[in-house]
Design an enzyme around this catalytic site. Structure first.
Site, PDB file in Angstrom:
ATOM      1  N   TYR A 135       0.843  -1.198   0.000  1.00  0.00           N
ATOM      2  CA  TYR A 135       0.000   0.000   0.000  1.00  0.00           C
ATOM      3  C   TYR A 135       0.875   1.243   0.000  1.00  0.00           C
ATOM      4  O   TYR A 135       1.731   1.417   0.875  1.00  0.00           O
ATOM      5  CB  TYR A 135      -0.927   0.016   1.221  1.00  0.00           C
ATOM      6  CG  TYR A 135      -1.936   1.143   1.154  1.00  0.00           C
ATOM      7  CD1 TYR A 135      -3.160   0.962   0.522  1.00  0.00           C
ATOM      8  CD2 TYR A 135      -1.640   2.390   1.692  1.00  0.00           C
ATOM      9  CE1 TYR A 135      -4.075   1.998   0.432  1.00  0.00           C
ATOM     10  CE2 TYR A 135      -2.552   3.436   1.600  1.00  0.00           C
ATOM     11  CZ  TYR A 135      -3.764   3.233   0.974  1.00  0.00           C
ATOM     12  OH  TYR A 135      -4.665   4.267   0.871  1.00  0.00           O
ATOM     13  N   GLN A 197     -11.047   0.346   1.059  1.00  0.00           N
ATOM     14  CA  GLN A 197     -11.523  -0.430  -0.096  1.00  0.00           C
ATOM     15  C   GLN A 197     -10.370  -1.091  -0.834  1.00  0.00           C
ATOM     16  O   GLN A 197     -10.514  -2.204  -1.363  1.00  0.00           O
ATOM     17  CB  GLN A 197     -12.350   0.447  -1.047  1.00  0.00           C
ATOM     18  CG  GLN A 197     -11.635   1.609  -1.694  1.00  0.00           C
ATOM     19  CD  GLN A 197     -11.731   2.887  -0.881  1.00  0.00           C
ATOM     20  OE1 GLN A 197     -11.878   2.842   0.348  1.00  0.00           O
ATOM     21  NE2 GLN A 197     -11.650   4.030  -1.553  1.00  0.00           N
ATOM     22  N   GLN A 268       8.723  15.159  10.957  1.00  0.00           N
ATOM     23  CA  GLN A 268       7.637  14.231  11.284  1.00  0.00           C
ATOM     24  C   GLN A 268       6.330  14.973  11.512  1.00  0.00           C
ATOM     25  O   GLN A 268       5.261  14.474  11.158  1.00  0.00           O
ATOM     26  CB  GLN A 268       7.997  13.421  12.526  1.00  0.00           C
ATOM     27  CG  GLN A 268       9.059  12.378  12.272  1.00  0.00           C
ATOM     28  CD  GLN A 268       8.719  11.466  11.109  1.00  0.00           C
ATOM     29  OE1 GLN A 268       7.695  10.798  11.109  1.00  0.00           O
ATOM     30  NE2 GLN A 268       9.560  11.458  10.099  1.00  0.00           N
ATOM     31  N   HIS A 271       3.998  15.315   8.588  1.00  0.00           N
ATOM     32  CA  HIS A 271       3.363  14.125   8.026  1.00  0.00           C
ATOM     33  C   HIS A 271       1.848  14.169   8.169  1.00  0.00           C
ATOM     34  O   HIS A 271       1.107  13.828   7.255  1.00  0.00           O
ATOM     35  CB  HIS A 271       3.896  12.857   8.697  1.00  0.00           C
ATOM     36  CG  HIS A 271       4.982  12.179   7.920  1.00  0.00           C
ATOM     37  ND1 HIS A 271       4.782  11.632   6.674  1.00  0.00           N
ATOM     38  CD2 HIS A 271       6.278  11.946   8.218  1.00  0.00           C
ATOM     39  CE1 HIS A 271       5.908  11.111   6.238  1.00  0.00           C
ATOM     40  NE2 HIS A 271       6.838  11.287   7.142  1.00  0.00           N
ATOM     41  N   GLU A 335       9.127   5.250  16.576  1.00  0.00           N
ATOM     42  CA  GLU A 335       9.293   4.802  15.187  1.00  0.00           C
ATOM     43  C   GLU A 335      10.658   5.238  14.659  1.00  0.00           C
ATOM     44  O   GLU A 335      11.419   4.447  14.110  1.00  0.00           O
ATOM     45  CB  GLU A 335       8.181   5.407  14.326  1.00  0.00           C
ATOM     46  CG  GLU A 335       8.314   5.092  12.844  1.00  0.00           C
ATOM     47  CD  GLU A 335       7.339   5.878  11.977  1.00  0.00           C
ATOM     48  OE1 GLU A 335       7.145   5.503  10.817  1.00  0.00           O
ATOM     49  OE2 GLU A 335       6.777   6.888  12.479  1.00  0.00           O
ATOM     50  N   HIS A 336      10.974   6.523  14.809  1.00  0.00           N
ATOM     51  CA  HIS A 336      12.272   7.072  14.423  1.00  0.00           C
ATOM     52  C   HIS A 336      12.959   7.624  15.668  1.00  0.00           C
ATOM     53  O   HIS A 336      12.340   8.374  16.432  1.00  0.00           O
ATOM     54  CB  HIS A 336      12.115   8.221  13.417  1.00  0.00           C
ATOM     55  CG  HIS A 336      11.330   7.871  12.200  1.00  0.00           C
ATOM     56  ND1 HIS A 336       9.983   8.177  12.071  1.00  0.00           N
ATOM     57  CD2 HIS A 336      11.688   7.248  11.051  1.00  0.00           C
ATOM     58  CE1 HIS A 336       9.550   7.751  10.888  1.00  0.00           C
ATOM     59  NE2 HIS A 336      10.566   7.183  10.258  1.00  0.00           N
ATOM     60  N   ASP A 369      14.083   7.900   5.372  1.00  0.00           N
ATOM     61  CA  ASP A 369      12.780   7.959   4.705  1.00  0.00           C
ATOM     62  C   ASP A 369      12.915   7.754   3.201  1.00  0.00           C
ATOM     63  O   ASP A 369      11.980   7.289   2.553  1.00  0.00           O
ATOM     64  CB  ASP A 369      12.122   9.320   4.968  1.00  0.00           C
ATOM     65  CG  ASP A 369      11.089   9.243   6.076  1.00  0.00           C
ATOM     66  OD1 ASP A 369      10.891   8.157   6.638  1.00  0.00           O
ATOM     67  OD2 ASP A 369      10.486  10.279   6.391  1.00  0.00           O
ATOM     68  N   GLU A 423       2.335 -38.770  26.778  1.00  0.00           N
ATOM     69  CA  GLU A 423       1.257 -37.838  26.413  1.00  0.00           C
ATOM     70  C   GLU A 423      -0.023 -38.551  26.002  1.00  0.00           C
ATOM     71  O   GLU A 423      -1.025 -37.909  25.674  1.00  0.00           O
ATOM     72  CB  GLU A 423       1.735 -36.910  25.285  1.00  0.00           C
ATOM     73  CG  GLU A 423       2.855 -35.971  25.737  1.00  0.00           C
ATOM     74  CD  GLU A 423       3.162 -34.882  24.737  1.00  0.00           C
ATOM     75  OE1 GLU A 423       2.618 -34.912  23.610  1.00  0.00           O
ATOM     76  OE2 GLU A 423       3.939 -33.970  25.087  1.00  0.00           O
ATOM     77  N   HIS A 428       0.856 -41.666  17.500  1.00  0.00           N
ATOM     78  CA  HIS A 428       2.187 -41.074  17.379  1.00  0.00           C
ATOM     79  C   HIS A 428       3.267 -42.121  17.709  1.00  0.00           C
ATOM     80  O   HIS A 428       4.276 -42.243  17.010  1.00  0.00           O
ATOM     81  CB  HIS A 428       2.348 -39.881  18.337  1.00  0.00           C
ATOM     82  CG  HIS A 428       1.727 -38.612  17.852  1.00  0.00           C
ATOM     83  ND1 HIS A 428       0.376 -38.466  17.680  1.00  0.00           N
ATOM     84  CD2 HIS A 428       2.290 -37.423  17.499  1.00  0.00           C
ATOM     85  CE1 HIS A 428       0.118 -37.231  17.252  1.00  0.00           C
ATOM     86  NE2 HIS A 428       1.265 -36.574  17.129  1.00  0.00           N
TER      87      HIS A 428
END
Length: 439
Positions: A135, A197, A268, A271, A335-336, A369, A423, A428
Site C-alpha cells: 500500500y 476499499q 515528522q 506528516h 518509530e524514528h 525515509d 502424552e 504417534h
C-alpha cells in the site's frame, strides 16, 4: 491526565523529568488517542461490501471518497505506459533504488542445516510469499518512496505477484513518480484505489485484483483499521504490523545545532496532524532556542497548518543524565529515533526499542525515509517494543525440514515413542515403533 509543563516555549511544551511522578511520565509515553471503535464501525461495511461486490464496490467507494470514476480497478503493470519524468527526478529515485536494493539484498541468509544426532538432519529453508499487496499512500502527500521501500524487497524475495495499491489522480491515472518506482522495482499489478476499499480488494481478491497472502505498507487510520480487521477474518491474510501516526524522538546534547534539531522535529510533524515529535534534551540544551527555530521553520513550510496541529501534542522533556535519556527513549519506543549527540555510536548498545535509529550530527531522519537503504515502513505507536520494521524477511516464510535415515530413527525413535506414551498419543508412538519393529 493533565500534566503541567514547566514552560510552554512558543510551540513546544516542556517538562522536567525529575519533577514528574511515575504516573506523569507514563502519561507522556502515551500516544495521541485513536478511537478505533468508531473507525472500525466505518471500515467494516466497506470491507464487507468489497467482499460481496468486488470491483464494483471499489469503484463505488473511489467515486464516493476520492471523486474519481474508475474505468479499470486493477491492471497488469505492463499495460500502463512508461511515465515521462524530468531526468533529475528519475536520477534521485534511481539512487534510492540502488541503495535500498543493496541493503536488502545483503539481508539474504543461507539456509540452515544441522545434524542434531547421527542420522537426523534438520533444515530451515526460505520461500517467498506467493502474492503480496503493498500500500502506497496518496492522500495528503504522495509517497513514491514507499513504492520502492515495499516493492524492492518483495522482488528480491522472489514474490511472484506484487500488487501495488495507491489512490488515483482525478483523471483515474496513477501519479507518474509512483508508477516509475513501481515499474523499476518489479510490481506486477497496479490497483487504482486507496483506503479501506483497496486493502479489502487485495485481501479478498476481485475479478481484476489478485488475492494476496500478505498486505504491507503505511496508511491512515482507516487503512490501518482495515488491515487489522482483515487479518482476523476469513480472508486469510497477514499484515506487516499494526501502526499509528508517524513519530520521531530526538535526543540532543548542547552541541546539537538548534536549527537541525527543529528541522528533524518538523520532518515528522508535517506528516499529519496526529503525528508526534518529542525532544529529549540533555543538560545544557537551550530548549527555548530549539522552540524558536521550530516556530520560525514551521511558518515557512507549505504544510505548516498540518505541522502546527501535530506540534500541539508534541513536547520536550529535559533530563539530567544520559541514563534518563536512554530510559525514556526505550520506554517511548519511537518509530524514528535520532541521537544527535557527541559519540552517538557509543549509545547504540543501550538502545533496545526503536523502529530505526539515526546516529550523529549528520544523519537526519529524511535519509532513512528516502534513500540511505534502510526501510522506512516501521512500527509506530510504541509497537517498536515487539515489532520490527519491514525487511526482506517480511516477504518470506521459513520452512523446517527433517530427513532421517534408518540409523537416525533407531537413535531417536525410542525417545519419541516414550514421549508419545507419556502424552497418551498412541498413534504417534506407533508411527515410530512400527517402522522399528518395536512393540
Amino acid at each position: 491526565m493533565t500534566i503541567s509543563a514547566v514552560a510552554s516555549v512558543e510551540t513546544l511544551k516542556t517538562y522536567k523529568f525529575d519533577s514528574l511522578s511515575q504516573q506523569e511520565i507514563k502519561a507522556l509515553l502515551q500516544r495521541p488517542r485513536i478511537d478505533f471503535t468508531s473507525i472500525l464501525n466505518t471500515v467494516s461495511p466497506i470491507v464487507e461490501k468489497v467482499r460481496q461486490e468486488g470491483d464494483e464496490a471499489v469503484k463505488f467507494y473511489t467515486s464516493k471518497f476520492d471523486r474519481v470514476e474508475l474505468a479499470q480497478v486493477c491492471v497488469p503493470i505492463q499495460d500502463l505506459p512508461d511515465p515521462q519524468l524530468p531526468p533529475e527526478i528519475t536520477a534521485a529515485f534511481d539512487t534510492a533504488y540502488h541503495n535500498i536494493r543493496k541493503f536488502h539484498e545483503a539481508q539474504r541468509g543461507q539456509d540452515l542445516e544441522v545434524e542434531t544426532m547421527p542420522g537426523v538432519k534438520c533444515r530451515r529453508v526460505t520461500r517467498p510469499i506467493g502474492a503480496v499487496g503493498v500500500y502506497v499512500p496518496g492522500g495528503t502527500a504522495v509517497l513514491p518512496s514507499s513504492a520502492l521501500m515495499l516493492a524492492v524487497p518483495a522482488a528480491i524475495a522472489g514474490c511472484p505477484t506484487i500488487v501495488l495499491a495507491t489512490p488515483p489522480r482525478p483523471d483515474g491515472s496513477i501519479t507518474p513518480e509512483v508508477l516509475y518506482c513501481a515499474k523499476k522495482a518489479g510490481v506486477t499489478h497496479i490497483l487504482k484505489a486507496g483506503g479501506a476499499q483497496a486493502v479489502a480488494a487485495m485481501a479478498w481478491g476481485t475479478a481484476t485484483c489478485p488475492k494476496v497472502d500478505k498486505i504491507l505498507g503505511p496508511g491512515n487510520q482507516y487503512v490501518t483499521a482495515a488491515k487489522m480487521l482483515l487479518q482476523n477474518s476469513e480472508a486469510m491474510v497477514a499484515i506487516d504490523m499494526p501502526a499509528g501516526p508517524s513519530e520521531v524522538l530526538v535526543v540532543a546534547d548542547p552541541g546539537a545545532n538548534p536549527a537541525h534539531v527543529a528541522a528533524d522535529l518538523l520532518s515528522q510533524a508535517e506528516h499529519g496532524p496526529d503525528s508526534q515529535a518529542v525532544l529529549v534534551a540533555l543538560p545544557g540544551v537551550d530548549v527555548g532556542a530549539v522552540a524558536t527555530e521550530v516556530g520560525r521553520q514551521c511558518d515557512a513550510l507549505p504544510r505548516n497548518e498540518t505541522a502546527r496541529k501535530a506540534l500541539g501534542h508534541s513536547f520536550a522533556i529535559q533530563v539530567s543524565s544520559v541514563e534518563q535519556a536512554i530510559d525514556f527513549s526505550n520506554a517511548y519506543a519511537s518509530e524514528h529515533l535520532i541521537v544527535n549527540v557527541e559519540d552517538a555510536e557509543s549509545w547504540l548498545p543501550r538502545i533496545v526499542n526503536a523502529g530505526s535509529v539515526f546516529l550523529g550530527r549528520w544523519t537526519p531522519e529524511s535519509v532513512g525515509d528516502y534513500a540511505s537503504g534502510t526501510n522506512h515502513v516501521l512500527p509506530t505507536y510504541g509497537y517498536a517494543r515487539m515489532y520490527s520494521g519491514v525487511s526482506l524477511d517480511s516477504f518470506t516464510r521459513k520452512m523446517t525440514v527433517q530427513n532421517l535415515s534408518f540409523e537416525g530413527l533407531k537413535n531417536l525413535g525410542p525417545a519419541v515413542a516414550k514421549m508419545a506414551e507419556v502424552e497418551g498419543l498412541e498413534a504417534h508412538r506407533r508411527a515410530v515403533t512400527l517402522r522399528l519393529g518395536m512393540h
